[in-house]
Motif scaffolding. Structure first.
Motif, PDB file in Angstrom:
ATOM      1  N   ARG A 238     101.753  65.330  80.261  1.00  0.00           N
ATOM      2  CA  ARG A 238     101.089  66.527  80.781  1.00  0.00           C
ATOM      3  C   ARG A 238     100.684  67.496  79.669  1.00  0.00           C
ATOM      4  N   TYR A 239     100.852  67.096  78.426  1.00  0.00           N
ATOM      5  CA  TYR A 239     100.648  68.018  77.314  1.00  0.00           C
ATOM      6  C   TYR A 239      99.273  68.675  77.340  1.00  0.00           C
ATOM      7  N   TYR A 240      98.219  67.903  77.517  1.00  0.00           N
ATOM      8  CA  TYR A 240      96.866  68.462  77.477  1.00  0.00           C
ATOM      9  C   TYR A 240      96.555  69.323  78.708  1.00  0.00           C
ATOM     10  N   ASP A 241      97.366  69.214  79.732  1.00  0.00           N
ATOM     11  CA  ASP A 241      97.185  70.071  80.909  1.00  0.00           C
ATOM     12  C   ASP A 241      97.808  71.451  80.725  1.00  0.00           C
ATOM     13  N   SER A 272     100.050  60.520  60.641  1.00  0.00           N
ATOM     14  CA  SER A 272      99.168  61.337  61.469  1.00  0.00           C
ATOM     15  C   SER A 272      99.151  60.772  62.884  1.00  0.00           C
ATOM     16  N   LEU A 273      99.358  61.633  63.873  1.00  0.00           N
ATOM     17  CA  LEU A 273      99.369  61.208  65.271  1.00  0.00           C
ATOM     18  C   LEU A 273      98.089  61.647  65.971  1.00  0.00           C
ATOM     19  N   LYS A 274      97.361  60.692  66.545  1.00  0.00           N
ATOM     20  CA  LYS A 274      96.195  61.014  67.368  1.00  0.00           C
ATOM     21  C   LYS A 274      96.693  61.130  68.811  1.00  0.00           C
ATOM     22  N   LEU A 275      97.026  62.344  69.199  1.00  0.00           N
ATOM     23  CA  LEU A 275      97.694  62.552  70.482  1.00  0.00           C
ATOM     24  C   LEU A 275      96.881  62.051  71.668  1.00  0.00           C
ATOM     25  N   ASP A 276      95.561  62.309  71.643  1.00  0.00           N
ATOM     26  CA  ASP A 276      94.756  61.892  72.775  1.00  0.00           C
ATOM     27  C   ASP A 276      94.803  60.382  72.958  1.00  0.00           C
ATOM     28  N   ALA A 277      94.784  59.638  71.859  1.00  0.00           N
ATOM     29  CA  ALA A 277      94.842  58.179  71.936  1.00  0.00           C
ATOM     30  C   ALA A 277      96.221  57.702  72.377  1.00  0.00           C
ATOM     31  N   LEU A 278      97.259  58.336  71.861  1.00  0.00           N
ATOM     32  CA  LEU A 278      98.616  57.921  72.205  1.00  0.00           C
ATOM     33  C   LEU A 278      98.952  58.213  73.666  1.00  0.00           C
ATOM     34  N   LEU A 279      98.496  59.360  74.149  1.00  0.00           N
ATOM     35  CA  LEU A 279      98.808  59.740  75.526  1.00  0.00           C
ATOM     36  C   LEU A 279      97.960  59.006  76.549  1.00  0.00           C
ATOM     37  N   SER A 280      96.859  58.431  76.111  1.00  0.00           N
ATOM     38  CA  SER A 280      95.969  57.734  77.059  1.00  0.00           C
ATOM     39  C   SER A 280      95.901  56.232  76.788  1.00  0.00           C
TER      40      SER A 280
END
Length: 435
Positions: A238-241, A272-280
């Motif tokens: 839910r981070y991006y929400d 480096s963490l690409k959060l959008d890719a990891l979360l989706s």
């Protein structure tokens, strides 16, 4: 210098990749020639340029006669095979990759007779429907006929060391057909199979890739923190929400703090963490790919097939097989290059970002022989710098592609290194070719 990289520092190349032609009889959807950004003029290698390569053939392990185009379109294919075979050591081999559409029995007889020992036929589907969507024409019976012709020629000529094989480009549209392709190939007597991931040259192809967009190091780090979040009942999905909210609940605040701490910890470890890719992450797709690759491996073992499999996650620890194995790449016009990545001018997509590639040229066979080009100070220095791996990894960078590497006229990267390898994906274990 590590021992596996010694070939790069010999006084002669150990492998030659020679592009006989850039012409092709097909228009395959995933080919760089069909991308709007590619700048690849059509032409054929001359006998004169090939002659400039002959001085190094006594030390070659392999001579691979293909590049962007279809080798069977070159009228001198058998001549080149024969010259290579006559000049190379007995233990070495000459081969090429083909779509198989022009490989009838007569041509198979002459190719095997000339001395080819490995011919790889592109087979990207088991069903006629998928085959047609990839190739734009034909069905698997075309490639079956090519493999049957090659095997028949080898038997008739007593060429027991001849190795027919296949290549399969893994995509979301065809990955479920891979096991059937392997079984089909086993019935036809293939002795090797190369499975490779798709390198997208167009934005439309991004959705067809069948691998993760995060590196193995980033994924391992993320999984550790994800499990910790689950144990603490924190829903980081839910981070991006919630992270942009001005007022957050206690649960939401815990989500943001957890992710911020994860990113900071990763950065402290140089990851480096690409959060959008990891979360989706498309876990269902990745699981399907792993299943297909595992089944392909089992079929290969059961049938004694030499199998090369790709990863489903880019490796953070890079290795350039091309440079380490002492390879030189020759384009149809006689220009000499260091690797597949720097062979032609094109655009590909790195984590969804356009990456403009310019060929790197170290010499011209119209002016010098291959040994003079190979041993020139600039080319040797390039190989030495590559195998040190002292350059950044753009794929694992939070800035994606910066202006330093995205420019047409590359000079240096953020490590002040002059080799344009930071944005290359060939060294991550995703892509393979006949070599």
């Amino acid at each position: 210098m590590e021992t596996h990289a010694v070939a790069a520092l010999k006084d002669h190349p150990s492998r030659l990749f020679v592009e006989l032609t850039t012409r092709c009889n097909l228009k395959c959807a995933m080919c760089v020639k069909q991308s709007g950004s590619a700048c690849i003029p059509e032409g054929d290698l001359s006998r004169e340029h090939f002659a400039s390569l002959e001085e190094c053939m006594g030390g070659l392990e392999a001579l691979v006669l293909n590049g962007i185009g279809e080798p069977l379109l070159h009228p001198d294919l058998e001549y080149f095979i024969g010259r290579g075979r006559a000049l190379m050591p007995t233990r070495s081999w000459v081969g090429f990759q083909t779509n198989g559409f022009l490989l009838d029995q007569g041509r198979a007889d002459s190719i095997v007779g000339a001395g080819a020992r490995r011919v790889c036929v592109s087979v990207d589907a088991a069903s006629a429907e998928t085959f047609g969507s990839v190739r734009g024409v034909g069905d698997p019976s075309v490639t079956a006929g090519a493999l049957e012709a090659l095997s028949k020629a080898a038997r008739a000529q007593g060429s027991n060391d001849f190795m027919p094989g296949i290549e399969f480009v893994a995509m979301r549209d065809n990955i479920d057909e891979l096991p059937a392709v392997m079984e089909w190939g086993a019935r036809l007597g293939i002795r090797f199979a190369i499975i490779t991931q798709l390198l997208p040259y167009e934005p439309a192809m991004l959705g067809k890739t069948a691998y993760d967009t995060s590196t193995d190091a980033a994924l391992s780090f993320y999984e550790k923190w994800r499990r910790r979040a689950l144990a603490e009942k924190i829903d980081i999905s839910r981070y991006y929400d919630v992270f942009m909210k001005f007022i957050r609940s206690d649960k939401e605040e815990r989500i943001v703090r957890h992710v911020d701490a994860m990113v900071a910890d990763a950065a402290a470890h140089g990851i480096s963490l690409k959060l959008d890719a990891l979360l989706s992450r498309d876990k269902a797709m990745l699981a399907a790919v792993e299943t297909a690759l595992t089944r392909a491996g089992r079929i290969a073992r059961e049938n004694g097939i030499e199998l090369t499999l790709p990863g489903t996650v880019p490796k953070n620890l890079r290795r350039c097989d091309f440079v380490e194995e002492g390879s030189a790449f020759v384009s149809w016009d006689g220009k000499v290059h260091p690797c597949h990545f720097l062979w032609h001018r094109f655009q590909c997509y790195l984590g969804g970002v356009a990456n403009n590639i310019k060929p790197m040229v170290f010499g011209d066979l119209g002016c010098d022989g291959i040994l003079a080009i190979w041993n020139a100070t600039e080319f040797r220095a390039f190989r030495e710098n590559v195998i040190r791996y002292n350059f950044p990894f753009c794929y694992d960078c939070s800035l994606a592609l910066c202006d330093l590497v995205q420019t047409e006229d590359f000079e240096q990267d953020c490590f002040i290194t002059s080799v344009p390898c930071a944005s290359c994906l060939w060294c991550t274990g995703l892509f393979h070719c006949l070599r």
